[in-house]
Design a protein around this motif. Structure first.
Motif, mmCIF file in Angstrom:
data_model
loop_
_atom_site.group_PDB
_atom_site.id
_atom_site.type_symbol
_atom_site.label_atom_id
_atom_site.label_comp_id
_atom_site.label_asym_id
_atom_site.label_seq_id
_atom_site.Cartn_x
_atom_site.Cartn_y
_atom_site.Cartn_z
ATOM 1 N N GLU A 551 0.852 -1.195 0.000
ATOM 2 C CA GLU A 551 0.000 0.000 0.000
ATOM 3 C C GLU A 551 0.882 1.236 0.000
ATOM 4 O O GLU A 551 2.017 1.202 0.463
ATOM 5 C CB GLU A 551 -0.935 0.011 1.211
ATOM 6 C CG GLU A 551 -0.241 0.338 2.504
ATOM 7 C CD GLU A 551 -1.192 0.740 3.633
ATOM 8 O OE1 GLU A 551 -2.411 0.628 3.472
ATOM 9 O OE2 GLU A 551 -0.681 1.170 4.681
ATOM 10 N N VAL A 552 0.322 2.295 -0.555
ATOM 11 C CA VAL A 552 1.047 3.560 -0.602
ATOM 12 C C VAL A 552 0.288 4.574 0.225
ATOM 13 O O VAL A 552 -0.916 4.741 0.035
ATOM 14 C CB VAL A 552 1.186 4.055 -2.056
ATOM 15 C CG1 VAL A 552 1.761 5.462 -2.088
ATOM 16 C CG2 VAL A 552 2.078 3.120 -2.849
ATOM 17 N N VAL A 553 0.948 5.218 1.175
ATOM 18 C CA VAL A 553 0.313 6.306 1.910
ATOM 19 C C VAL A 553 1.065 7.602 1.618
ATOM 20 O O VAL A 553 2.252 7.584 1.309
ATOM 21 C CB VAL A 553 0.239 6.052 3.431
ATOM 22 C CG1 VAL A 553 -0.624 4.857 3.743
ATOM 23 C CG2 VAL A 553 1.616 5.894 4.032
ATOM 24 N N PHE A 554 0.319 8.694 1.708
ATOM 25 C CA PHE A 554 0.879 10.009 1.388
ATOM 26 C C PHE A 554 0.920 10.859 2.642
ATOM 27 O O PHE A 554 -0.043 10.884 3.403
ATOM 28 C CB PHE A 554 0.027 10.699 0.324
ATOM 29 C CG PHE A 554 0.015 9.952 -0.976
ATOM 30 C CD1 PHE A 554 0.928 10.241 -1.965
ATOM 31 C CD2 PHE A 554 -0.905 8.936 -1.192
ATOM 32 C CE1 PHE A 554 0.935 9.539 -3.154
ATOM 33 C CE2 PHE A 554 -0.903 8.231 -2.382
ATOM 34 C CZ PHE A 554 0.011 8.533 -3.371
ATOM 35 N N ARG A 555 2.026 11.524 2.850
ATOM 36 C CA ARG A 555 2.160 12.375 4.032
ATOM 37 C C ARG A 555 2.790 13.696 3.609
ATOM 38 O O ARG A 555 3.653 13.715 2.730
ATOM 39 C CB ARG A 555 3.084 11.724 5.061
ATOM 40 C CG ARG A 555 2.547 10.468 5.715
ATOM 41 C CD ARG A 555 1.538 10.819 6.799
ATOM 42 N NE ARG A 555 1.038 9.620 7.456
ATOM 43 C CZ ARG A 555 -0.039 8.935 7.048
ATOM 44 N NH1 ARG A 555 -0.718 9.353 6.007
ATOM 45 N NH2 ARG A 555 -0.432 7.867 7.705
ATOM 46 N N PRO A 556 2.372 14.784 4.263
ATOM 47 C CA PRO A 556 3.111 16.031 4.033
ATOM 48 C C PRO A 556 4.527 15.859 4.562
ATOM 49 O O PRO A 556 4.736 15.160 5.558
ATOM 50 C CB PRO A 556 2.331 17.065 4.840
ATOM 51 C CG PRO A 556 1.561 16.283 5.849
ATOM 52 C CD PRO A 556 1.294 14.945 5.244
ATOM 53 N N ASP A 557 5.472 16.461 3.913
ATOM 54 C CA ASP A 557 6.848 16.324 4.365
ATOM 55 C C ASP A 557 7.019 17.053 5.698
ATOM 56 O O ASP A 557 6.539 18.172 5.849
ATOM 57 C CB ASP A 557 7.796 16.921 3.320
ATOM 58 C CG ASP A 557 9.235 16.646 3.670
ATOM 59 O OD1 ASP A 557 9.720 15.577 3.284
ATOM 60 O OD2 ASP A 557 9.859 17.483 4.334
ATOM 61 N N PRO A 558 7.707 16.437 6.661
ATOM 62 C CA PRO A 558 7.859 17.111 7.955
ATOM 63 C C PRO A 558 8.669 18.402 7.880
ATOM 64 O O PRO A 558 8.595 19.222 8.783
ATOM 65 C CB PRO A 558 8.554 16.071 8.840
ATOM 66 C CG PRO A 558 9.016 14.989 7.948
ATOM 67 C CD PRO A 558 8.257 15.080 6.676
ATOM 68 N N SER A 559 9.433 18.593 6.812
ATOM 69 C CA SER A 559 10.226 19.825 6.725
ATOM 70 C C SER A 559 9.617 20.858 5.790
ATOM 71 O O SER A 559 9.641 22.039 6.094
ATOM 72 C CB SER A 559 11.643 19.535 6.223
ATOM 73 O OG SER A 559 12.281 18.618 7.036
ATOM 74 N N VAL A 560 9.143 20.443 4.633
ATOM 75 C CA VAL A 560 8.649 21.451 3.682
ATOM 76 C C VAL A 560 7.141 21.361 3.471
ATOM 77 O O VAL A 560 6.589 22.006 2.600
ATOM 78 C CB VAL A 560 9.392 21.384 2.326
ATOM 79 C CG1 VAL A 560 10.885 21.498 2.520
ATOM 80 C CG2 VAL A 560 9.056 20.127 1.558
#
Lengths: 959, 219
Positions: A551-560
Motif C-alpha cells: 500500500e502507498v500512503v501520502f504524508r506532508p513532508d515534515p520539513s517542507v
C-alpha cells in the motif's frame, strides 16, 4: 540482515554497556561507516587526496593568503537616522509586534522582533493560548520566506512582465462582463481559510455575482468535515484534550506531528506529561513512524488500510486481526476500561470518513465530552466545493474567470486530475502567490502576493480566536494582499491594504479596541465556545481486510510540508525527525520490504499505482509497517525557487483524487541509486547511556540500566569558585517530542547559515543545536528517543585545552566562550569535543547569501567569516542584555528573565535555562531532581547542560 | 685543494646574520607602529559630512546637552543620531536660508534621510553599549574627547581594544560622580580620584563584576 542476525547484533549492542541504543540501521548492521563518524567530528578532513609535500605547499600558500586577506579596509557604513523618528522608537532596541502567520487556514500567533523597521525573527505570542510564547519551526521560517530573493516580484501576463494598472483594467473589464451574467463562470480557488475579512468579501462577492462558486483545496487535511457530519450531524472541530485524557489512542493520527495543531497539542500533552507520571498513556497504531508514534507507550506498526479493522475491533466488532494487532487492541481496551470516562481516540485525517466518524463516536463514549474531548464550530470555513469539482467544471467549459489565491494547484493537485493541463482552458485565469510557481507559469495573470508579515489581514487560531495580521514592513515587491485583490472585483481596485480588514471589524472594534487587539495579537471574545453534541447512530464500519500487497500512503513532508516551504533553506536543511534526511524526500519502506526487494538506503525504486509510475530513492525506516510505502509531498518541484527545484520526487503524481491509502501498489528496484543525505550518524557520540529511561518516581541511581553513575568531580586543579551567576541548562528528554522548533529558533537567533546538500553529506551542517535520534529494540518496531544536543558548556572543557590561540575560554559565569576574532581555524577544539557540538565555517557562507537575506540577520550576534569555529553560546547576547538591564539599575538578574532561543520556542518547555548558583531557580530545582544526568559524565567534563531521563511506565500498555 | 671560502667570508656571514636580525626587528617595530598609528586607528580623522556640523558651535557655544540629539544614550546600546526633524526644530526658525543647511532642508522636504559618516567606529564583533557606561559614571568625553571644541567632529582617541580594556581593568580613574558630571565635557578627575573612583565602583556594583571577560564585549 535476517532475524537471527538482528537478534545477535542486539545482544552484542546490549553487552557494550547498559541499555544500548542505535542511531540508524548502519549501526545496527555495523558496516564500518559508523566508526568513521564516531572517530571524528569532520570525517571529510581525512579524504584529502594529497601527499605530504603538496599539503605543506598548500598550507604555506593559504597562510600567506590568509595574512593578506586580513589587510583589507573595513567597510564604511554610514549612520542613517530617520527623517521623522517614530515616537516610541529607540535606536538599538528591537521593537515587538503581535501578528500571526497563517498556516493551512489557522493563525499561528507570533511576536515579531523588528530591528530598525525590519522583522528579523519570530517568537510565539505569550498572551495567546494557542502559543503561550512557543512557536513551530514552520512559523519561524516565515521570516526567511519574507526575504527570499526568489519571491515573485512583478505582475506578469502570459509570462511577460506588466503592471498592476494593466491587471486592474483587465479585471474591471471582466467584472463588468460578469455582472451582466450574475457571475456565471466566476470561480474562486483558495487554500483552507478562516479569515473573517475573506469570508465577508466572499459574501459580498456572492451579493454581486450570485452564481459565483468558491472552491478550496489542500492536499492535506482530508475528510474531517464529512466525518463530523456523519458522527454528529453537523460540521465540527473535534479537539482531543491531551492535557486531561488519561488514555489517548491514535489510529494513524499524528497528533503531535507537524501541522497547525502541533503547538497547541504539544502544549496540552506536555502539561500532563510534566507531572512526572509518564501520562497520558498513548497508544498509537500507524503505518509510518511519526512524532506521536515516538512518544507512544505502545506503538503498533500496521498498514493504513488495516486501521478500519482496528477501529471496528475497538468498537466491539470482531474483524480478522493478526496476533500483534489483537494484542494491541486488547491492551487499548484494558486501558480504556481501567480509566473510565477518560480516554480519547482519533483517526488520521486521510482515513475514510466512516472510520473517522466511528472514532469520534468512540471518543464520545469513552471519554467525558466537554472535558476529555471538546467540540467547536469548525475554524476553517467550508467552501462550496473542492478541486475535483472545479476540474470537472473547467473540463465542461463552465469556468470563465478563475481566481487562484495563494494556492498552487498545478503542482499540488492529485496527478490523475491533470489540473496543470486543463488550467490552460480557462479563458481568464489569475494566480496570486508569493512565488512564481508551477501554477503561475500556467496562468494568464500572475500577481505577487504580499507576505503575511507585509499584510493587513485576519485569521483564526485553532481555538477560533481572531488575530489581526499587521504589516511589519512595506511590501518588498509591491505585492498586494488577497483582500486587495478581491476588492478589485468589488469595484475598489487598488485600495489600500488596511481598509478591507478595518471594514470587517469597524462595527465590533472601536479605535481603542482595535489598537488593543493589535497590541495583544488577539481580538477579545472571538474564541469559539464549546458546543454540546449528540452522536448519531452509526452503521458498523465495513471491516474488510484490505487486499494483500503493497500500500502507498501520502504524508506532508515534515520539513517542507506540502511544498510551500520548499525554497526555505532553513527547513530544507532541517533533518526530518524519523529519517534525518535533508534536502530530499525519501520513499520510506520497512526493513522487511528492504530485505525483500534487496534495496538499501538511496536505491531508486519505482512505484506504480493504478498505472501511474514514480521513481524515488528508498529509505529504510525502522518502525515502518511491513507492506506500506510512504511518499512525502513537497518535492519534485519544477518551479518555485532555486532551492525548491529539482529535489526529490513529486508524490502528487500518484496522489489519488479521493484521498485514501492506495492498496495494490507495486514497487520494484530499478538498479539506479541516488545519494540521499541523512544526518543520523553525524556527530555521533561515542559513549554509554546517552539516553536514559526510568520508571515514574524512580531516579537514575537505582535504575537498572545505569552503568556509569555520577563520578566524583575530581581534578588536579583547585575548583574555580563561580561567584555570582553560574549559567546552566537542563533538557527534559521526557518532554522532547523531536519537533525541531528549537533547531530553527537557534538558527534564526544566532545567524547560523545553511550549507547545502553536498556540505551536509560530508558532515558540515552548521546547526548549533541538533536533535539526536536513538532507536531501541528491533528494527521492525523500535522505540524512538529524541535528545537535543547543544554545547554542554563543560566546566572542565576539553576543547579549551586544545586551542593554541585562546579563542575558546571559560567565562567567570561558567560559559564556554567562543571568540571568532581570535580563532584561526585549527579545529583542534572540535576534535577535542566529545559531544561534537562545534561547527566550522569551511566556506564564507555568510557572504555567499543574497544581500536581501542579510536583512533577517540578528544584529546582536556576530556574522561569522570563513575559517572560524562556532558553537552554542547559551545565547550570550540575551545573557548580556539581561546583565546590562540589571546592572543599569544595580539589581540582580531575576530567574526566568534570560530565556535562550531554543527554550523560548519549545512547545513542551523541555528546556530550562538559568542560574545554578540560585538554589531556587527553575533550572537548579530540575538539576537537583533524581532523573538528572550528564551526557558522557564519566569523562569528567562537568557539563553545565544536563538531561532529565525519559519516563516510561513499566508494564504500561501491556494487556 | 683551494679554499672554498675567502678570508672575509666569516665577516660577511656575521654581517648577513646581523642584517637579517635587524630587518626582522625593524619589520616588527614598523608593524606595531603602523597598527597603533593614528593613521591606522583614525585618530584626528575628520570624515566628510553632508553638512559641516560643528559641535564647537552647538555644544561649546550654545551649550546644548548631548542628549538633545543623541537621545537614546541612556537607555540603549546606540546613542542615536538625531532625526532630521530634530535639526529642523531650530533650523526651521534659524538660518533658514543658509546654503550650508540645504541638505537638511532637502531631507525633510523629500523624506530622504541624511547619511552621516561615522566618526567613532568599532569593528562589527564588538558590542559596545552606551547606556551601561553612562549608568556607571563613564562620561562622554572619556572616549569621545573634547567634542565641544571640535568645529568638525573627529576621533579623539584610538578606540582599540587596549583603550577599552585599560579602563575595564581599572575603571576607578574614570568614574564620575553623577549625571551632571557624566555629560560635562570639561570634567577633570578629582585630586583624590583613585579613592573616590574605588568608592564609586563599590557603590555601583562594578567591583563585584568581571568586566574583562571576553563575552562582555564580544559575542
Amino acid at each position: 540482515m535476517d532475524e537471527n542476525e538482528t537478534k545477535d547484533r542486539l545482544r552484542q549492542l546490549a553487552q557494550q554497556g547498559g541499555r544500548r541504543f542505535w542511531r540508524g540501521l548502519e549501526e545496527m548492521l555495523d558496516d564500518g561507516s559508523v566508526g568513521e563518524w564516531l572517530a571524528a567530528e569532520f570525517p571529510s578532513a581525512f579524504e584529502i587526496g594529497l601527499g605530504r609535500r603538496d599539503m605543506l605547499k598548500i598550507m604555506a600558500a593559504s597562510l600567506a593568503m590568509s595574512t593578506l586577506s586580513g589587510c583589507g579596509p573595513t567597510a564604511e557604513s554610514p549612520a542613517v537616522p530617520y527623517v521623522n523618528q517614530p515616537t516610541d522608537y529607540v535606536p538599538g532596541i528591537p521593537r515587538w509586534f503581535a501578528t500571526a502567520v497563517p498556516f493551512d487556514g489557522y493563525a499561528q500567533p507570533v511576536l515579531a522582533e523588528c530591528h530598525a523597521g525590519r522583522p528579523t525573527r519570530l517568537d510565539g505570542n505569550r498572551q495567546h493560548p494557542a502559543s503561550r510564547g512557543t512557536i513551530s519551526a514552520f512559523a519561524q521560517a516565515a521570516v526567511q520566506q519574507l526575504y527570499d530573493p526568489d519571491r515573485s516580484q512583478a505582475v506578469t501576463y502570459r509570462g511577460g512582465i506588466t503592471t498592476w494598472n494593466a491587471f486592474d483594467a483587465a479585471l474591471l473589464d471582466e467584472a463588468h462582463r460578469l455582472k451582466k451574467s450574475g457571475g456565471a463562470g466566476l470561480r474562486l480557488l483558495t487554500g483552507p481559510a478562516s479569515s473573517p475579512t475573506l469570508m465577508r468579501q466572499i459574501a459580498a462577492l456572492r451579493g454581486v455575482f450570485p452564481s459565483m462558486r468558491w472552491h478550496s483545496y489542500s492536499p492535506v487535511g482530508g475528510l474531517r468535515g464529512v466525518a463530523t457530519r456523519q458522527a454528529f450531524g453537523r460540521p465540527l472541530q473535534v479537539m482531543p484534550r491531551l492535557d486531561r485524557a488519561t488514555v489517548v489512542v491514535s489510529l494513524d493520527d499524528d497528533i503531535l506531528g507537524p501541522g497547525p495543531f502541533q503547538v497547541p497539542a504539544a502544549l496540552a500533552w506536555s502539561e500532563q506529561r510534566r507531572k512526572g507520571q509518564g501520562m497520558p498513556l498513548l497508544f498509537v497504531a500507524e503505518s509510518t513512524p511519526t512524532l506521536t508514534g515516538a512518544m507512544a507507550h505502545r506503538r503498533l506498526a500496521t498498514a493504513s488500510g488495516r486501521i478500519p479493522l482496528l477501529a471496528a475491533a475497538l468498537s466491539g466488532q470482531k474483524p480478522p486481526l493478526d496476533p500483534a494487532e489483537a494484542a494491541w487492541v486488547q491492551a487499548v481496551r484494558k486501558a480504556v476500561e481501567d480509566n473510565p470516562g477518560s480516554a480519547v481516540i482519533g483517526a488520521g485525517a486521510d482515513q475514510a470518513a466512516d472510520v473517522q466518524a466511528l472514532c469520534m463516536a468512540l471518543a464520545y463514549r469513552w471519554g467525558a465530552p466537554g472535558r476529555t474531548v471538546t467540540y467547536t464550530d469548525p475554524v476553517v470555513a467550508e467552501s462550496d466545493a473542492g478541486l475535483a469539482e472545479l476540474a470537472a467544471d473547467i473540463d465542461d467549459g463552465k469556468v470563465g474567470v478563475l481566481l487562484m489565491l495563494d494556492v498552487d494547484p498545478a503542482y499540488a493537485a492529485p496527478g490523475p486530475l491533470g489540473f496543470a493541463e486543463i488550467l490552460a482552458r480557462v479563458p481568464f485565469s489569475v494566480h496570486a502567490a508569493g512565488m512564481y510557481d508551477e501554477t503561475a507559469a500556467r496562468s494568464q495573470w500572475h500577481l505577487p502576493l504580499a507576505h503575511p508579515l507585509e499584510s493587513w489581514s485576519d485569521c483564526r487560531a485553532v481555538d477560533g480566536s481572531v488575530t489581526i495580521l499587521q504589516p511589519l514592513i512595506a511590501p518588498l515587491w509591491q505585492g498586494r494582499t488577497v483582500h486587495q485583490m478581491l476588492d478589485g472585483l468589488l469595484d475598489q481596485p487598488g485600495r489600500d491594504a488596511l481598509s478591507p480588514v478595518r471594514d470587517t471589524w469597524r462595527s465590533q472594534l472601536d479605535e481603542s479596541a482595535w489598537r488593543r487587539s493589535l497590541e495583544d495579537g488577539r481580538v477579545p471574545e472571538t474564541a469559539f465556545d464549546a458546543v454540546r453534541v449528540q452522536p448519531r447512530p452509526l452503521p458498523p464500519v465495513a471491516a474488510i481486510a484490505p487486499p494483500a500487497g503493497t500500500e502507498v500512503v501520502f504524508r506532508p513532508d515534515p520539513s517542507v510540508w506540502d511544498g510551500r516551504f520548499a525554497n526555505c533553506s532553513w527547513l530544507q536543511e532541517l533533518p526530518k525527525p524519523a529519517s534525518k534526511v535533508v534536502w530530499d524526500n525519501p520513499v520510506a519502506v520497512s526493513p522487511a520490504m528492504g530485505r525483500r526487494l534487496k534495496v538499501e538506503n538511496g536505491d531508486v525504486v519505482e512505484i506504480e499505482v493504478e498505472g501511474r509510475r514514480l521513481r524515488g530513492s528508498a529509505w529504510i525506516l525502522p518502525g515502518q509497517a511491513a507492506d506500506t510505502v510512504t511518499l512525502y509531498f513537497g518535492y519534485g518541484r519544477r518551479r518555485g525557487g532555486t532551492f525548491a527545484e529539482g529535489l526529490g520526487y513529486d508524490a502528487y503524481q500518484l496522489l489519488p483524487v479521493k484521498a485514501a491509502p492506495s492498496a495494490g501498489a507495486r514497487i520494484k528496484r530499478t538498479g539506479a541509486t541516488h545519494h540521499l543525505v541523512s544526518t543520523q550518524l553525524h556527530h555521533a557520540i561515542d559513549g554509554k547511556d546517552l539516553v536514559r529511561v526510568v520508571a515514574p518516581g524512580e531516579g537514575i541511581d537505582n535504575a537498572a540500566e545505569t552503568v556509569v553513575g555520577h563520578p566524583d568531580e575530581h581534578s588536579l586543579y583547585p575548583r574555580y569558585p563561580y561567584q555570582g551567576y553560574a549559567w546552566g541548562m537542563v533538557i527534559d528528554n521526557d518532554l522532547c517530542i523531536g519537533c525541531n522548533a528549537c533547531v530553527i529558533a537557534c538558527q534564526a537567533e544566532n545567524n547560523v547559515p545553511s550549507v547545502g546538500k553536498e556540505q551536509v553529506a560530508v558532515g558540515r551542517e552548521m546547526h548549533w543545536l541538533r536533535i539526536d535520534r536513538y532507536y531501541e529494540g528491533e528494527p521492525d518496531h523500535p522505540f524512538t528517543h529524541f535528545e537535543p544536543v547543544p554545547c554542554m558548556h563543560c566546566e572542565n572543557a576539553p576543547c579549551e585545552l586544545g586551542c593554541p590561540v585562546n579563542a575558546t575560554v571559560h567565562s567567570p559565569e561558567g560559559i564556554n566562550e567562543m571568540l571568532y576574532n581570535r580563532c584561526i581555524g585549527t579545529r583542534t577544539c572540535a576534535t577535542y569535543c566529545p559531544y561534537k557540538v562545534r561547527r566550522f565555517n569551511y566556506y564564507y557562507f555568510a557572504r555567499e547569501a543574497a544581500p536581501l537575506e542579510w536583512a533577517h540577520r540578528n544584529p546582536q550576534v556576530t556574522v561569522r567569516a570563513r575559517g572560524v569555529m562556532e558553537k552554542c553560546t547559551y545565547c550570550i547576547q540575551r545573557v548580556q542584555r539581561a546583565h546590562i538591564a540589571a546592572d543599569r539599575e544595580s539589581r540582580a538578574i531575576s530567574d526566568g528573565s534570560v530565556r535562550t532561543a531554543c527554550q523560548n520556542a519549545c512547545p513542551t518547555s523541555a528546556i530550562t535555562f538559568g542560574n545554578l548558583n540560585d538554589p531556587d531557580s527553575a533550572v537548579s530545582r530540575k538539576r537537583a531532581g533524581r532523573r538528572n544526568y550528564g551526557l558522557l559524565d564519566a569523562l569528567n567534563t562537568w557539563p553545565r547542560t544536563t538531561y532529565l531521563a525519559r519516563i516510561r511506565r513499566h508494564g504500561a500498555g501491556e494487556a | 685543494m683551494a679554499q672554498i671560502f675567502s678570508p672575509s667570508a666569516d665577516t660577511w656571514l656575521r654581517l648577513a646574520l646581523a642584517g637579517v636580525t635587524l630587518a626582522i626587528i625593524v619589520a616588527i617595530a614598523f608593524l606595531i607602529g603602523f597598527v597603533t598609528s593614528d593613521y591606522r586607528t583614525n585618530v584626528d580623522f575628520h570624515p566628510a559630512q553632508p553638512v559641516p556640523f560643528s559641535h564647537r558651535h552647538h555644544v561649546g557655544g550654545l551649550g546644548l546637552d548631548c542628549r538633545y540629539c543623541h537621545a537614546s544614550v541612556e537607555v540603549s546600546a546606540d546613542a542615536g543620531f538625531p532625526p532630521t526633524h530634530t535639526c529642523m526644530t531650530c533650523h526651521s526658525q534659524l538660518y533658514t536660508d543658509a546654503a550650508m543647511l540645504a541638505p537638511v532642508r532637502d531631507s525633510l522636504a523629500n523624506d530622504k534621510p541624511l547619511h552621516w559618516a561615522r566618526v567613532a567606529k568599532l569593528p562589527d564583533y564588538v558590542y559596545f553599549d552606551h547606556s551601561i557606561h553612562i549608568a556607571k559614571g563613564v562620561g562622554c568625553s572619556t572616549c569621545h574627547g573634547q567634542v565641544q571644541r571640535m568645529p568638525l567632529t573627529y576621533t579623539a582617541n584610538a578606540l582599540t581594544m587596549g583603550f577599552c580594556i585599560a579602563c575595564h581593568r581599572d575603571p576607578a580613574p574614570y568614574l564620575r560622580a553623577n549625571e551632571a558630571e557624566v555629560f560635562d565635557m570639561t570634567w577633570k578627575p578629582a585630586p583624590n580620584q583613585r579613592a573616590v573612583g574605588q568608592q564609586r565602583m563599590i557603590e555601583r556594583g562594578i567591583a563585584g563584576r568581571n568586566i574583562t571577560d571576553c563575552y562582555t564585549c564580544h559575542r
